[in-house]
Design an enzyme around this catalytic site. Structure first.
Site, PDB file in Angstrom:
ATOM      1  N   GLN A  74       2.556  -1.926   6.126  1.00 48.25           N
ATOM      2  CA  GLN A  74       2.973  -0.689   6.787  1.00 48.25           C
ATOM      3  C   GLN A  74       2.958  -0.770   8.307  1.00 48.25           C
ATOM      4  O   GLN A  74       3.677  -0.033   8.963  1.00 48.25           O
ATOM      5  CB  GLN A  74       2.090   0.469   6.329  1.00 48.25           C
ATOM      6  CG  GLN A  74       2.449   0.956   4.945  1.00 48.25           C
ATOM      7  CD  GLN A  74       1.576   2.108   4.507  1.00 48.25           C
ATOM      8  OE1 GLN A  74       0.799   2.650   5.284  1.00 48.25           O
ATOM      9  NE2 GLN A  74       1.695   2.484   3.258  1.00 48.25           N
ATOM     10  N   PHE A 110      -1.350  -9.883  11.635  1.00 45.07           N
ATOM     11  CA  PHE A 110      -2.415 -10.728  12.197  1.00 45.07           C
ATOM     12  C   PHE A 110      -3.451 -11.046  11.119  1.00 45.07           C
ATOM     13  O   PHE A 110      -4.018 -12.130  11.086  1.00 45.07           O
ATOM     14  CB  PHE A 110      -3.093 -10.054  13.397  1.00 45.07           C
ATOM     15  CG  PHE A 110      -2.157  -9.773  14.558  1.00 45.07           C
ATOM     16  CD1 PHE A 110      -1.184 -10.684  14.926  1.00 45.07           C
ATOM     17  CD2 PHE A 110      -2.269  -8.605  15.283  1.00 45.07           C
ATOM     18  CE1 PHE A 110      -0.334 -10.440  15.988  1.00 45.07           C
ATOM     19  CE2 PHE A 110      -1.428  -8.353  16.354  1.00 45.07           C
ATOM     20  CZ  PHE A 110      -0.449  -9.268  16.712  1.00 45.07           C
ATOM     21  N   LEU A 153      -6.335  -1.752  -0.423  1.00 45.58           N
ATOM     22  CA  LEU A 153      -6.241  -2.146   0.990  1.00 45.58           C
ATOM     23  C   LEU A 153      -6.869  -3.528   1.157  1.00 45.58           C
ATOM     24  O   LEU A 153      -7.995  -3.670   1.619  1.00 45.58           O
ATOM     25  CB  LEU A 153      -6.942  -1.108   1.872  1.00 45.58           C
ATOM     26  CG  LEU A 153      -6.547   0.350   1.604  1.00 45.58           C
ATOM     27  CD1 LEU A 153      -7.144   1.271   2.669  1.00 45.58           C
ATOM     28  CD2 LEU A 153      -5.036   0.529   1.566  1.00 45.58           C
ATOM     29  N   SER A 154      -6.169  -4.530   0.733  1.00 42.53           N
ATOM     30  CA  SER A 154      -6.656  -5.914   0.713  1.00 42.53           C
ATOM     31  C   SER A 154      -5.496  -6.817   1.099  1.00 42.53           C
ATOM     32  O   SER A 154      -4.991  -7.571   0.275  1.00 42.53           O
ATOM     33  CB  SER A 154      -7.107  -6.299  -0.700  1.00 42.53           C
ATOM     34  OG  SER A 154      -8.115  -5.477  -1.152  1.00 42.53           O
ATOM     35  N   GLU A 155      -5.092  -6.703   2.353  1.00 47.29           N
ATOM     36  CA  GLU A 155      -3.840  -7.374   2.756  1.00 47.29           C
ATOM     37  C   GLU A 155      -3.874  -8.873   2.482  1.00 47.29           C
ATOM     38  O   GLU A 155      -2.885  -9.460   2.049  1.00 47.29           O
ATOM     39  CB  GLU A 155      -3.552  -7.124   4.234  1.00 47.29           C
ATOM     40  CG  GLU A 155      -3.169  -5.684   4.565  1.00 47.29           C
ATOM     41  CD  GLU A 155      -4.371  -4.765   4.720  1.00 47.29           C
ATOM     42  OE1 GLU A 155      -5.508  -5.291   4.800  1.00 47.29           O
ATOM     43  OE2 GLU A 155      -4.183  -3.534   4.758  1.00 47.29           O
ATOM     44  N   HIS A 161      -1.444  -0.569  16.624  1.00 46.86           N
ATOM     45  CA  HIS A 161      -0.339  -0.260  15.711  1.00 46.86           C
ATOM     46  C   HIS A 161       1.028  -0.490  16.347  1.00 46.86           C
ATOM     47  O   HIS A 161       2.033  -0.055  15.804  1.00 46.86           O
ATOM     48  CB  HIS A 161      -0.416   1.211  15.264  1.00 46.86           C
ATOM     49  CG  HIS A 161      -1.419   1.470  14.178  1.00 46.86           C
ATOM     50  ND1 HIS A 161      -2.708   1.011  14.234  1.00 46.86           N
ATOM     51  CD2 HIS A 161      -1.318   2.151  13.011  1.00 46.86           C
ATOM     52  CE1 HIS A 161      -3.354   1.409  13.138  1.00 46.86           C
ATOM     53  NE2 HIS A 161      -2.534   2.086  12.383  1.00 46.86           N
ATOM     54  N   GLU A 194       0.854  -1.183   0.000  1.00 41.18           N
ATOM     55  CA  GLU A 194       0.000   0.000   0.000  1.00 41.18           C
ATOM     56  C   GLU A 194       0.891   1.235   0.000  1.00 41.18           C
ATOM     57  O   GLU A 194       1.818   1.320   0.815  1.00 41.18           O
ATOM     58  CB  GLU A 194      -0.894  -0.034   1.248  1.00 41.18           C
ATOM     59  CG  GLU A 194      -1.919  -1.174   1.173  1.00 41.18           C
ATOM     60  CD  GLU A 194      -2.374  -1.684   2.542  1.00 41.18           C
ATOM     61  OE1 GLU A 194      -1.874  -1.216   3.564  1.00 41.18           O
ATOM     62  OE2 GLU A 194      -3.238  -2.586   2.554  1.00 41.18           O
TER      63      GLU A 194
END
Lengths: 322, 320
Positions: free
Chosen positions: B80, B86, B56-58, B128, B29
């Site tokens: 990032q 997870f 945004l589609s990990e 984060h 991303e």
């Protein structure tokens, strides 16, 4: 050049018969205890695997599901080696390391059956992307069931395929049930509606009719090959047997006998092909040789249990104390 | 004198790998813009087809990386923030790591996952600030945590060249480190520890940015104790022989590890020491608490991280 064993109706019937007979033998072997862990029978859905693979070339690829024997055989895997895999023998497709749910043959573009529902779709997109980057004409067919329609990663994969115009054919085998949960109770909206939302052309086809599936798959493969991006096929089909061979123990009643019977009347193998009896005999011989090969294949040496854990050859530390 | 920053070192490793091998590509991303500091300039140089901005589609782009790896590419995935690991644990632990064995050796998945800014960045709060390297080491995925710019260059280069999936944690606390680089940058082998400071009384095993803290504490205590600082660099596979050799010299062990205590990386180091060495004193660990979640308020965040004072206390305690 399409798959040579699926170019005509007789070849396609032969492949469906091979899958059917293979599955019947596998069921027998599960019941006798020869196959441990059981299998997810594909019986009833043969027209989907064969119809889709009939539209593929040898260099094309597929990702498969926990109910994967049909896809693997339709793409051309050796039935003896697949049987040996079910037995966990060294002669198996995966050397006995994968079993029923992970059968793969990379030499034939079979990137593996997958035990996690929906997991193969984004892998298919990535492989298709790689081929596209190198300018190769490879198309990747990704099989999944109606249950996968509710996996987020499948929807993410549809989006990626759409924005990348990846040469993927998404094949939803809607057999009406996610294990025991009816699709009607699980799928909001529709299968094709989901694909359409991502700008992917989608159509519903009769998954009990191999020629109907093939015709739709050919349109999709041609579109992908011509740079037109992904397509989505919803194949309406039915599994005549249980979700898993273990189901027998539980006496489940999530579908009626009448419902099963009505689908059995639409058996995809009832093609009325004049040479069917001859093909059936040939397949029976082929399968009996395959069974002989599998049964004669050696059990793996326990000392090799961690072989292939790392492609780089890293050897894991033993779990034993001394 | 050229001061090389940690981020610049990683950028150079990516750039050199993209230059050397057309199979290398980057998915992430904002990698075009270079938001995380690792990829500036790469898309302009190598094109959007090789340095790929993804939605945004990990889960999907990590899996797509696996599919690309199965089909001959060597993708580098940038995540990032560490907590995204997870989300993609299924893709890494259950797919990428298992493919070679499950296929009987047919498949290899040369996939690198880079996490710039793992651990606390002060003020980024609960979702984060994790530093979950222990999870990946436990599963058996090659797990790296370079502490310096040259190691960041060297380990990232080796990760990209490796035929297995590798997760590289670039600790937030190390990103500001700069190094005067005189020798040419070179690959650092996976599985080789580095002694940052030789000593004879206590071995401090420090992970990632805590290496710098451990060296500072060792210097500070130089008059009273001789501390050896060992940086495993690769958490899995662990360089057990370097650890055992160091402990044979010192006989005492403190591990400082910015991840959770229970079943964490430090516990494994202690277990190796207990199994393979005869220590002069019970070993100690300085870690985050069991099951820690970092709170937002800076003072609370810091309170849960391994600090210099705790390390000093632990070093003195193993001497008694």
């Amino acid at each position: 050049m399409s798959l040579p064993h699926l170019t005509d109706p007789a070849g396609r019937y032969r492949a469906m018969r091979l899958i059917r007979s293979f599955e019947e033998l596998a069921l027998e072997w599960v019941r006798s205890g020869l196959v441990v862990g059981g299998t997810h029978p594909y019986i009833g859905q043969e027209a989907v695997a064969v119809g889709v693979c009939a539209a593929l070339d040898p260099a094309d690829q597929l990702t498969s599901t926990h109910r994967g024997h049909g896809h693997v055989l339709a793409k051309g895997a050796d039935p003896g080696r697949l049987l040996a895999e079910l037995l966990g023998r060294v002669g198996g497709l995966n050397g006995g390391r994968g079993g029923s749910m992970h059968a793969a043959d990379f030499s034939l573009g079979i990137l593996g059956a997958n035990g996690i529902v929906g997991a193969g779709a984004p892998i298919a997109v990535g492989s298709a992307w790689a081929a596209q980057q190198r300018g190769e004409p490879t198309v990747v067919a990704s099989f999944f069931g109606d249950g996968a329609l509710n996996q987020g990663v499948l929807l993410e994969a549809l989006n990626l395929a759409s924005i990348w115009r990846a040469p993927v054919v998404f094949v939803c085998e809607n057999n009406g049930y996610a294990t025991t949960l009816p699709a009607a109770a699980a799928v909001g909206g529709s299968a094709c509606g989901r694909a359409a939302a991502f700008g992917i052309p989608a159509e519903t086809v009769d998954g009990m009719d191999v020629e109907a599936v093939r015709a739709a798959a050919e349109r999709a493969v041609q579109r992908a090959r011509a740079g037109g991006g992904p397509s989505f096929l919803e194949c309406l089909t039915y599994r005549f047997e249980a979700h898993h061979t273990m189901e027998r123990r539980f006496r489940l009643s999530y579908r009626t006998a009448a419902e099963v019977a009505s689908w059995r009347e639409r058996d995809p193998l009832a093609t009325g092909l004049p040479e069917a009896a001859r093909i059936d005999r040939e397949v029976a011989e082929l399968l009996s040789a395959a069974a002989e090969f599998a049964l004669a294949s050696a059990e793996p040496d326990p000392a090799t249990a961690t072989d292939h854990l790392y492609a780089s050859g890293l050897r894991p530390r033993s779990g034993a104390a001394l | 004198m050229t001061l090389l920053s940690y981020a610049k070192a990683m950028n150079r490793a990516l750039s050199d790998a993209l230059e050397a091998d057309p199979a290398v590509c980057v998915f992430g991303e904002d990698v075009g813009a270079g938001l995380a500091g690792l990829t500036p300039g790469l898309q302009r140089r190598f094109g959007a087809g090789r340095v790929v901005d993804v939605p945004l589609s990990e889960q999907a782009f990590t899996s797509a990386g696996i599919g690309a790896a199965l089909n001959g590419m060597r993708p580098v995935i940038e995540l990032q923030i560490p907590s995204l690991l997870f989300l993609v644990f299924e893709q890494l632990a259950n797919q990428a790591h298992k493919f070679p064995l499950m296929t009987g050796g047919q498949a290899r998945v040369p996939l690198t996952v880079v996490v710039p800014g793992s651990g606390s960045r002060s003020g980024w709060a609960g979702q984060h600030s994790d530093h979950p390297y222990g999870l990946f080491a436990h599963v058996g995925i090659k797990t790296l945590a370079p502490a310096t710019p040259t190691d960041a260059y060297g380990l990232l280069s080796s990760a990209i060249a490796d035929d297995d999936p590798v997760v590289l944690f670039a600790p937030a606390g190390a990103l500001a480190v700069r190094e005067d680089v005189t020798a040419p940058l070179a690959p650092v082998p996976i599985g080789a520890a580095r002694i940052h400071r030789a000593g004879t009384d206590v071995t401090v095993v420090a992970v990632g940015h805590l290496v710098h803290q451990a060296v500072a504490v060792a210097e500070e205590l130089a008059d009273e104790v001789s501390v050896e600082v060992l940086d495993p660099r690769t958490l899995y596979p662990l360089d057990r022989s370097a650890l055992v050799e160091s402990l044979r010299r010192t006989g005492r062990l403190v591990v400082v590890d910015d991840s959770n205590r229970f079943a964490g990386f430090a516990a494994e180091v202690l277990a190796v020491a207990a199994e393979e060495c005869r220590l002069l004193a019970p070993p100690l660990r300085v870690t985050r608490p069991d099951g820690a979640v970092l709170p937002f308020a800076p003072a609370l965040d810091r309170a849960l991280q391994p600090g210099a004072e705790q390390l000093r206390d632990a070093v003195r305690a193993v001497l008694k």
